[in-house]
Design a protein around this motif. Sequence first.
Motif, PDB file in Angstrom:
ATOM      1  N   UNK A  52       0.601  -1.134  -0.229  1.00 31.58           N
ATOM      2  CA  UNK A  52      -0.044   0.304   0.096  1.00 31.58           C
ATOM      3  C   UNK A  52       0.704   1.024   0.234  1.00 31.58           C
ATOM      4  N   UNK A  53       2.552   1.518   0.942  1.00 31.46           N
ATOM      5  CA  UNK A  53       3.219   2.088   0.537  1.00 31.46           C
ATOM      6  C   UNK A  53       3.729   2.751  -0.854  1.00 31.46           C
ATOM      7  N   UNK A  54       3.931   1.736  -1.120  1.00 34.53           N
ATOM      8  CA  UNK A  54       4.185   1.579  -2.843  1.00 34.53           C
ATOM      9  C   UNK A  54       3.757   2.321  -4.054  1.00 34.53           C
ATOM     10  N   UNK A 101      -4.455  18.229  -6.493  1.00 39.35           N
ATOM     11  CA  UNK A 101      -5.349  17.602  -4.767  1.00 39.35           C
ATOM     12  C   UNK A 101      -5.441  16.340  -4.639  1.00 39.35           C
ATOM     13  N   UNK A 102      -5.641  15.592  -6.188  1.00 41.22           N
ATOM     14  CA  UNK A 102      -5.480  14.349  -5.808  1.00 41.22           C
ATOM     15  C   UNK A 102      -4.459  13.822  -5.969  1.00 41.22           C
ATOM     16  N   UNK A 105      -2.709  10.228   2.685  1.00 36.20           N
ATOM     17  CA  UNK A 105      -2.930   8.886   2.581  1.00 36.20           C
ATOM     18  C   UNK A 105      -1.398   8.421   2.791  1.00 36.20           C
ATOM     19  N   UNK A 106      -0.683   8.554   2.391  1.00 36.34           N
ATOM     20  CA  UNK A 106       0.981   8.033   2.456  1.00 36.34           C
ATOM     21  C   UNK A 106       1.748   8.011   4.099  1.00 36.34           C
ATOM     22  N   UNK A 151       2.048   4.646  10.169  1.00 38.20           N
ATOM     23  CA  UNK A 151       1.191   3.531  11.371  1.00 38.20           C
ATOM     24  C   UNK A 151       1.942   1.935  11.424  1.00 38.20           C
ATOM     25  N   UNK A 152       3.393   1.746   9.998  1.00 30.47           N
ATOM     26  CA  UNK A 152       2.557   0.436   9.349  1.00 30.47           C
ATOM     27  C   UNK A 152       4.561   0.337   9.797  1.00 30.47           C
ATOM     28  N   UNK A 153       4.257  -1.238  10.121  1.00 37.12           N
ATOM     29  CA  UNK A 153       5.588  -2.057  11.332  1.00 37.12           C
ATOM     30  C   UNK A 153       6.841  -1.807  10.139  1.00 37.12           C
ATOM     31  N   UNK A 154       7.131  -1.920   8.863  1.00 40.53           N
ATOM     32  CA  UNK A 154       7.408  -1.512   7.861  1.00 40.53           C
ATOM     33  C   UNK A 154       7.859  -0.429   6.632  1.00 40.53           C
TER      34      UNK A 154
END
Length: 458
Positions: free
Chosen positions: A205-207, A230-231, A238-239, A245-248
């Motif tokens: 998701x980060x990618x 704007x997008x 969001x990124x 929050x992501x552990x890695x």
Amino acid sequence: MSTSIPDLGPRRRALILVACSLSLLISSMDATIVNVALPAIGRDMTASVTHLQWVVDIYTLTLASLLVLSGATADRFGRRRIFRLGLTVFAAGSLLCSLAPTVEVLIAARGIQAVGGSMLSPVALSIVTAVFTDPAERARAIGLWGAVVGVSTAVGPLVGGVLIDALGWRSVFWVNLPICAVAIALTYAVVPESRAATPRSIDPLGQILAIAVMFTAVFGLIEHEPLVLLATAVALGGFIAHERRHPSPFIDLRFFRSIPFSAATLTAVCAFAGFGAFLFTMSLYLQNTRHFSAVQTGLMFLPMALCVFVASPVSGRLVARFGPRPSLLGAGVLMTCATVALTAVGPATPLPVLGVVFAVFGTGFGLVNAPITNSAVSGMPLDRAGAAAAVASTSRQVGVSLGVALSGLLGGASLWWATAGFAAVVVILALVSTGARAERSRERIAPLLAPKEAADVH
């Protein structure tokens, strides 16, 4: 830490270095060769400036989007395997580029080429690092490997010009095929397989969010669609929220608490934005405004390329002896002077004046690479140095994409004033950030990164 590789002997290590260097040669030379080919592509395919911007930016954006992922994938599934796949995909993309019937197909093929390209430079460096275990020998190998960038920058415009005038613009993609074939053969013959002992997990998701940020930003600038930006803002929000929050995470945002690292990242974006704008705009200027042939255009770029070739190793020695500040100051001042001079360039500007301006710009740009990498890595704990270097490499490609995108949005002197502003930021960062001691920054950030280290092992 990597899986152990037995001592391979000097001859085999030398051949491994050749294979890795060939991959860097084609991926580095591709940028300058394709820029020289842009006017011919535009005439042959009746392509607009917007189309030509995408021919360049689809490559750099895809490269920027996948560099970190390719490095992590190679560490997990095998560096030789991913490196070989990268060479194959790059060759296939190059062949498709040479056969493209329309500019839209060419843009798509350039994207495929970049997917392969993303597996070359970071993975090749990992292979070199794993194979050359003696620190002194490793330093020499990396120095020679890095010198290929200077060589490819120097010969790229001239080789491209000769090929275009003799065989047409499609030949600039043919030249990659035999080099890829030799590199693939060497990879099968001499490169051992290696993996990281503790590979990082992948953050899909980060990618995806990072890709969305980069592509929407450049699309909005190239296509003159402010609403698309704007997008970009939504994707960026969001990124940031996801990565925190992501552990890695795909990019650990805590890296940016290091002043040297943050400054190096911004410096890379600004300096390479200037480089991207310079190559794209001056290629069109020399061939469309001055009506130079492709060979003459390559010769005009030669002062810039030679100065990059000479200044790059000098900068490395300056950084080793005096730290990054002198090189960054020199780079920022020289690039600012050159871009300010370009604001006065017109259809009748004397060629010796252009040659001097190109040389000054090339000297400044040649000085900037070594301190970027040094600053990005030196402010990080040793076990995060690879990730920091990957982000710095990504920032370089983002900068090129931004510079090319601005080349269509801004015209004439306004583009060069904006580029001069980017170069001035490099000067400011050199004065403000390099005073922060790397060791102190490393000590401060190490405890912040420690909690996630256990989560990085999956």
